[in-house]
Design an enzyme around this catalytic site. Structure first.
Site, PDB file in Angstrom:
ATOM      1  N   GLU A 143      54.356 -99.682 -58.719  1.00  0.00           N
ATOM      2  CA  GLU A 143      55.609 -99.934 -58.460  1.00  0.00           C
ATOM      3  C   GLU A 143      56.305-100.920 -59.084  1.00  0.00           C
ATOM      4  OE1 GLU A 143      58.148-100.057 -55.190  1.00  0.00           O
ATOM      5  OE2 GLU A 143      56.996-101.951 -54.383  1.00  0.00           O
TER       6      GLU A 143
ATOM      7  N   HIS B 241      54.090 -96.282 -48.183  1.00  0.00           N
ATOM      8  CA  HIS B 241      55.038 -97.532 -48.720  1.00  0.00           C
ATOM      9  C   HIS B 241      56.206 -97.724 -47.916  1.00  0.00           C
ATOM     10  CE1 HIS B 241      55.803-100.041 -52.408  1.00  0.00           C
ATOM     11  NE2 HIS B 241      56.939-100.021 -52.233  1.00  0.00           N
TER      12      HIS B 241
ATOM     13  N   ASP C   2      50.202-103.266 -54.954  1.00  0.00           N
ATOM     14  CA  ASP C   2      51.199-103.406 -55.828  1.00  0.00           C
ATOM     15  C   ASP C   2      50.771-104.194 -56.696  1.00  0.00           C
ATOM     16  OD1 ASP C   2      52.069-102.291 -53.440  1.00  0.00           O
ATOM     17  OD2 ASP C   2      54.188-102.543 -53.789  1.00  0.00           O
TER      18      ASP C   2
ATOM     19  N   ASN D 230      59.474 -97.623 -53.714  1.00  0.00           N
ATOM     20  CA  ASN D 230      60.699 -97.702 -53.985  1.00  0.00           C
ATOM     21  C   ASN D 230      61.404 -98.204 -55.149  1.00  0.00           C
ATOM     22  OD1 ASN D 230      59.871-100.083 -52.495  1.00  0.00           O
ATOM     23  ND2 ASN D 230      61.887-100.936 -52.734  1.00  0.00           N
ATOM     24  N   HIS D 231      60.764 -98.936 -55.966  1.00  0.00           N
ATOM     25  CA  HIS D 231      61.258 -99.479 -57.503  1.00  0.00           C
ATOM     26  C   HIS D 231      60.920 -98.543 -58.286  1.00  0.00           C
ATOM     27  CE1 HIS D 231      62.539-103.110 -55.815  1.00  0.00           C
ATOM     28  NE2 HIS D 231      61.429-103.597 -55.210  1.00  0.00           N
TER      29      HIS D 231
ATOM     30  N   HIS E 108      53.788-106.548 -49.984  1.00  0.00           N
ATOM     31  CA  HIS E 108      53.084-107.434 -50.738  1.00  0.00           C
ATOM     32  C   HIS E 108      51.867-108.546 -49.897  1.00  0.00           C
ATOM     33  CE1 HIS E 108      55.671-106.518 -54.531  1.00  0.00           C
ATOM     34  NE2 HIS E 108      55.387-105.443 -53.941  1.00  0.00           N
TER      35      HIS E 108
HETATM   36 FE   LIG Z   1      55.915-103.517 -54.428  1.00  0.00          FE
HETATM   37 FE   LIG Z   2      58.382-101.604 -52.528  1.00  0.00          FE
END
Ligand SMILES: [Fe+2]
Ligand SMILES: [Fe+2]
Length: 257
Positions: A39, A148, A8, A67-68, A175
């Site tokens: 993302e 993810h 990410d 998810n983002h 992360h």
């Molecule tokens: Fe992320």
């Molecule tokens: Fe995420």
């Protein structure tokens, strides 16, 4: 063939760090294909056409997300158009974007599949059944998966589910890099989480003092992307003629200024 997967990319510091460090990564790991999770590339949350372009310009062949991905409404149309950008396949079918893609590298077709964990994250369908369905129809020489997901147990389970069927399963979303990278018995490279590309003077990419303020006061706090001590994190997998992995090596390098 060597696949470099990057975790990410968080905000401007992540994008610039990736671009500045890619020449060093190319020297060190000689990747044939580069896949980057984007993302968090736009302001720390979400992705836009502009930040995707920056990641492609840095040398990515494909971009995955999570998810983002729908944070920025103006990106929806771009997600529908962009053939080398994917979002979790187990989201509602009608959502913008696609769940997997096939890119061509040195006359090999590489499948890039994005899935979301179902534990602690919102999905429309089970990632396990979804990936079975994709592997039945995808036409490629080998596939890699960006899983993810929030929970290590679900991630490890996905590794076993896909062992011998894809070249690699790279975990993203937390992360935080994990120390469990290995090639599973049937030849799939697996790591629970490759970590992020962003500031290490942070909590998952956000300025630590803001996260602490929120945790301590339990009041809403506006997050800002941290900028200091940017690192690039990911993993390199060597893929053999059978489309399975010979090795996986973790990548954790301080970004070039
Ligand atoms: Fe992320
Ligand atoms: Fe995420």
């Amino acid at each position: 063939m060597r696949v470099l997967f990057i975790g990410d990319v968080v905000g401007g510091p992540g994008r610039h760090g990736l671009a500045a460090t890619m020449p060093e990564l190319r020297d060190r790991y000689a990747p044939d294909v580069v896949v980057v999770n984007g993302e968090n590339s736009a302001g720390g949350m979400g992705i836009t056409e502009k930040t995707a372009k920056a990641i492609f310009d840095a040398g990515a062949d494909a971009i995955t997300s999570g998810n983002h991905v729908y944070r920025h409404r103006e990106a929806y149309d771009f997600l529908d158009r962009a053939e080398r950008v994917v979002r979790p396949a187990n989201y509602p079918h009608a959502n913008p974007g696609r769940g997997y893609t096939v890119i061509e590298v040195d006359e090999l077709r590489v499948g890039v599949i994005n899935l979301s964990g179902a534990i602690g994250l919102k999905v429309a369908r089970s990632p396990f059944i979804e990936v079975d369905n994709i592997l039945e129809k995808i036409e490629c020489d080998f596939s890699i998966v960006d899983f993810h997901a929030e929970v290590t147990s679900e991630k490890v389970a996905m590794g076993w589910h896909l062992d011998g069927r894809v070249a690699a399963v790279f975990g993203t979303h937390t992360h935080v890099p994990t120390a469990d990278g290995r090639v599973l018995p049937q030849g799939t490279a697996f790591i629970s989480d490759v970590g992020m590309t962003g500031s290490r003077t942070s909590v998952l990419g956000v300025k630590p003092e803001l996260i602490l303020e929120q945790l301590i006061t339990q009041m809403p706090v506006k997050f800002e992307t941290a900028e200091e001590d940017v690192w690039v994190m990911g993993a390199v997998v060597t893929v053999n003629d059978e489309g399975l992995a010979d090795s996986i090596e973790q990548v954790m390098v301080p970004a070039q200024a």
